[in-house]
Scaffold this motif. Structure first.
Motif, PDB file in Angstrom:
ATOM      1  N   SER A  45       0.821  -1.220   0.000  1.00  0.00           N
ATOM      2  CA  SER A  45       0.000   0.000   0.000  1.00  0.00           C
ATOM      3  C   SER A  45       0.854   1.269   0.000  1.00  0.00           C
ATOM      4  N   LEU A  67     -10.029  -7.990  -0.042  1.00  0.00           N
ATOM      5  CA  LEU A  67      -9.907  -7.069   1.082  1.00  0.00           C
ATOM      6  C   LEU A  67     -10.867  -7.443   2.206  1.00  0.00           C
ATOM      7  N   GLN A  75      -3.287  -1.454   5.907  1.00  0.00           N
ATOM      8  CA  GLN A  75      -3.222  -1.443   4.443  1.00  0.00           C
ATOM      9  C   GLN A  75      -3.916  -0.182   3.928  1.00  0.00           C
ATOM     10  N   HIS A  78      -6.390   1.050   0.843  1.00  0.00           N
ATOM     11  CA  HIS A  78      -7.762   0.555   0.731  1.00  0.00           C
ATOM     12  C   HIS A  78      -8.698   1.352   1.641  1.00  0.00           C
ATOM     13  N   ASP A  79      -9.999   1.155   1.450  1.00  0.00           N
ATOM     14  CA  ASP A  79     -10.963   1.764   2.359  1.00  0.00           C
ATOM     15  C   ASP A  79     -12.214   0.888   2.464  1.00  0.00           C
ATOM     16  N   ARG A  82     -14.362  -0.729  -0.435  1.00  0.00           N
ATOM     17  CA  ARG A  82     -13.856  -1.768  -1.330  1.00  0.00           C
ATOM     18  C   ARG A  82     -13.685  -3.116  -0.639  1.00  0.00           C
ATOM     19  N   LYS A  87      -7.459  -6.989  -3.978  1.00  0.00           N
ATOM     20  CA  LYS A  87      -6.589  -5.957  -3.425  1.00  0.00           C
ATOM     21  C   LYS A  87      -5.804  -5.207  -4.497  1.00  0.00           C
ATOM     22  N   SER A  90      -8.134  -2.792  -5.986  1.00  0.00           N
ATOM     23  CA  SER A  90      -8.429  -1.734  -5.017  1.00  0.00           C
ATOM     24  C   SER A  90      -7.308  -0.706  -4.970  1.00  0.00           C
ATOM     25  N   VAL A  91      -6.058  -1.179  -4.916  1.00  0.00           N
ATOM     26  CA  VAL A  91      -4.923  -0.248  -4.914  1.00  0.00           C
ATOM     27  C   VAL A  91      -4.883   0.530  -6.223  1.00  0.00           C
TER      28      VAL A  91
END
Length: 276
Positions: A45, A67, A75, A78-79, A82, A87, A90-91
């Motif tokens: 991240s 996630l 991490q 992310h939030d 998501r 992952k 998401s990133v």
């Protein structure tokens, strides 16, 4: 090398370009670079965020994990919106919001031997932020055999480690197996899910990892190749240990026994956090 920057790029990267060690040429090198990040979790991240912010032109993200709520303690790319998402994807969303000029290539797949052989040659440099020994040894072996520099970090509880391996460049440099010739027996070293980890520790180590990647691309400063950086957060203490090439190393030694990735068939990626 293309030194033609848009007005937006000149403004975005102005603090880099002001640095004598970077300048326009260095920023152009960053824009032309292709970096593979293995693991989009605690280390991946902050690593990916800072590489994208720095203007690294192409970032590949490898991760097949989804996630979970427990990931958000460390991490930070992310939030909550998501949860359940891949992952790497998401990133990629976070990086697109941070710097849409960076190209992000999402690889939602296990990193087994076949994937390593297919993906690693497509990038200039590889970053390892995974959480299991099987994948770490696979990435280390693959980078040596495929001729790529590896920037690797690991964390556990309140401690972190960081090094750069470029044994493919010659006998002056050790490989990852010179430090640890083989993985420890299963169960000997606990994972983060078993022993815990202070979330901010992954942020520090991922950021240090990003710094070493930028140094390698720019060709500035003293590389961590041949050295191991150790950080104890509780004692607020950094130490650096010299690493030497082992002539008897099974990977880079005088009579290497590891010549391909066949021993890694079936290795899978699990990048929640990392172990030393």
């Amino acid at each position: 090398m293309d030194l033609d920057f848009t007005d937006a790029e000149l403004q975005r990267y102005s603090r880099h370009i002001l640095l004598q060690e970077v300048g326009a040429i260095g920023q152009a090198r960053l824009r032309a670079a292709r970096v593979l990040v293995v693991g989009a979790g605690g280390l991946g991240s902050p690593l990916a965020l800072y590489l994208a912010a720095a203007g690294v032109g192409t970032l590949g993200l490898v991760d097949d994990d989804r996630l979970e709520l427990s990931n958000l303690q460390r991490q930070v790319a992310h939030d909550m919106t998501r949860l359940g998402q891949n992952k790497a994807a998401s990133v990629a969303e976070a990086l697109a919001r941070l710097n849409p000029e960076v190209r992000v290539e999402v690889h939602d797949r296990h990193l087994d031997a076949a994937a390593a052989e297919a993906l690693i040659p497509r990038y200039d440099l590889v970053c390892d932020g995974t959480d299991n020994f099987d994948t770490r040894y696979l990435v280390g072996d693959a980078c040596h055999l495929l001729g790529r520099t590896l920037v690797t970090a690991s964390v556990l509880r309140f401690e972190g480690q960081l090094s750069v391996f470029k044994s493919h460049a010659g006998h002056a440099f050790p490989c990852h197996r010179c430090l640890h010739p083989a993985p420890p027996p299963p169960g000997l070293v606990p994972s983060c899910s078993e022993a815990g980890v202070l979330g901010a520790v992954t942020g520090v180590m991922g950021t240090l990892q990003a710094t070493e990647v930028l140094k390698e691309i720019l060709g500035i400063g003293e590389s961590l190749a041949g050295r191991l950086l150790l950080w104890d957060a509780l004692d607020a203490r950094f130490r650096t240990i010299r690493l030497k090439r082992d002539p008897a190393c099974p990977l880079c030694g005088e009579q290497p026994r590891i010549r391909d990735l066949s021993a890694h068939d079936g290795a899978a990626l699990a990048p929640a956090c990392s172990v030393p």
